[in-house]
Write a protein that holds these residues in place. Structure first.
Motif, PDB file in Angstrom:
ATOM      1  N   THR A   1       1.491 -58.934  28.164  1.00  0.00           N
ATOM      2  CA  THR A   1       1.101 -58.134  29.330  1.00  0.00           C
ATOM      3  C   THR A   1       0.417 -56.835  28.926  1.00  0.00           C
ATOM      4  N   LYS A   2       0.509 -56.474  27.665  1.00  0.00           N
ATOM      5  CA  LYS A   2      -0.156 -55.258  27.156  1.00  0.00           C
ATOM      6  C   LYS A   2      -1.588 -55.544  26.707  1.00  0.00           C
ATOM      7  N   VAL A   3      -1.930 -56.819  26.585  1.00  0.00           N
ATOM      8  CA  VAL A   3      -3.284 -57.213  26.187  1.00  0.00           C
ATOM      9  C   VAL A   3      -4.088 -57.432  27.472  1.00  0.00           C
ATOM     10  N   PRO A   4      -5.110 -56.598  27.709  1.00  0.00           N
ATOM     11  CA  PRO A   4      -5.830 -56.661  28.996  1.00  0.00           C
ATOM     12  C   PRO A   4      -6.283 -58.059  29.413  1.00  0.00           C
ATOM     13  N   GLU A   5      -6.841 -58.841  28.502  1.00  0.00           N
ATOM     14  CA  GLU A   5      -7.328 -60.181  28.855  1.00  0.00           C
ATOM     15  C   GLU A   5      -6.170 -61.090  29.283  1.00  0.00           C
ATOM     16  N   LYS A   6      -5.075 -61.058  28.538  1.00  0.00           N
ATOM     17  CA  LYS A   6      -3.914 -61.893  28.876  1.00  0.00           C
ATOM     18  C   LYS A   6      -3.260 -61.410  30.169  1.00  0.00           C
ATOM     19  N   ARG A   7      -3.194 -60.106  30.350  1.00  0.00           N
ATOM     20  CA  ARG A   7      -2.630 -59.546  31.581  1.00  0.00           C
ATOM     21  C   ARG A   7      -3.440 -60.002  32.797  1.00  0.00           C
ATOM     22  N   GLU A   8      -4.765 -59.995  32.661  1.00  0.00           N
ATOM     23  CA  GLU A   8      -5.622 -60.435  33.754  1.00  0.00           C
ATOM     24  C   GLU A   8      -5.414 -61.923  34.047  1.00  0.00           C
ATOM     25  N   GLN A   9      -5.267 -62.732  32.994  1.00  0.00           N
ATOM     26  CA  GLN A   9      -5.017 -64.160  33.197  1.00  0.00           C
ATOM     27  C   GLN A   9      -3.710 -64.380  33.955  1.00  0.00           C
ATOM     28  N   LEU A  10      -2.663 -63.661  33.571  1.00  0.00           N
ATOM     29  CA  LEU A  10      -1.374 -63.759  34.278  1.00  0.00           C
ATOM     30  C   LEU A  10      -1.526 -63.317  35.731  1.00  0.00           C
ATOM     31  N   ALA A  11      -2.227 -62.208  35.921  1.00  0.00           N
ATOM     32  CA  ALA A  11      -2.437 -61.699  37.284  1.00  0.00           C
ATOM     33  C   ALA A  11      -3.208 -62.702  38.133  1.00  0.00           C
ATOM     34  N   ASP A  12      -4.219 -63.343  37.540  1.00  0.00           N
ATOM     35  CA  ASP A  12      -4.993 -64.354  38.269  1.00  0.00           C
ATOM     36  C   ASP A  12      -4.111 -65.522  38.699  1.00  0.00           C
TER      37      ASP A  12
END
Length: 135
Positions: free
Chosen positions: A56-67
């Motif tokens: 969740t601290k990695v912007p790309e992975k956080r965005e994927q989770l949020a999506d």
């Protein structure tokens, strides 16, 4: 911030501009919801809680989770709309039920299901299993 009703309306407007309503039957929406939950779970598979939180601290992975979470919410809102369920009202009603089923004094710091809870005086209060095991 938009209300659940406002968000639902924006989702419906998006859907209707694309003429997708014909595909959004309750059965299809429920299936789609489960598929999206599965896609969300792929981000957790084989990972420890620490690894997930690190992601969740990695912007790309956080965005994927949020999506994926957004997809789950969108299908939830659409399904509630098709079933004529006021989601705001349903959530508040469910929270009230859960407050009765899980009184703070019995569950604080515990994960037991309400059917396993026993008050000190043995009173089941309508939701709790008595010491004899009967509801």
């Amino acid at each position: 911030m938009l209300s659940i009703k406002d968000l639902t309306q924006r989702i419906i407007d998006f859907r209707d501009k694309r003429e997708w309503k014909k595909y959004h039957t309750p059965k299809n929406l429920a299936i789609s919801l489960v598929i999206e939950v599965g896609e969300l779970l792929e981000h957790f598979q084989w990972k420890s809680d620490e690894e997930i939180l690190k992601d969740t601290k990695v912007p790309e992975k956080r965005e994927q989770l949020a999506d994926e979470l957004a997809d789950v919410a969108i299908y939830t809102f659409l399904l509630a709309n098709e079933l004529d369920v006021d989601l705001e009202e349903a959530i508040l009603r469910k929270l009230e039920k859960n407050e009765r089923k899980y009184p703070v004094e019995l569950v604080r710091g515990k994960y037991k299901k309400y059917t396993e809870l026993v008050k000190d005086d043995g009173d089941s209060g309508g939701y709790f299993k008595t010491s004899s095991g009967r509801n």
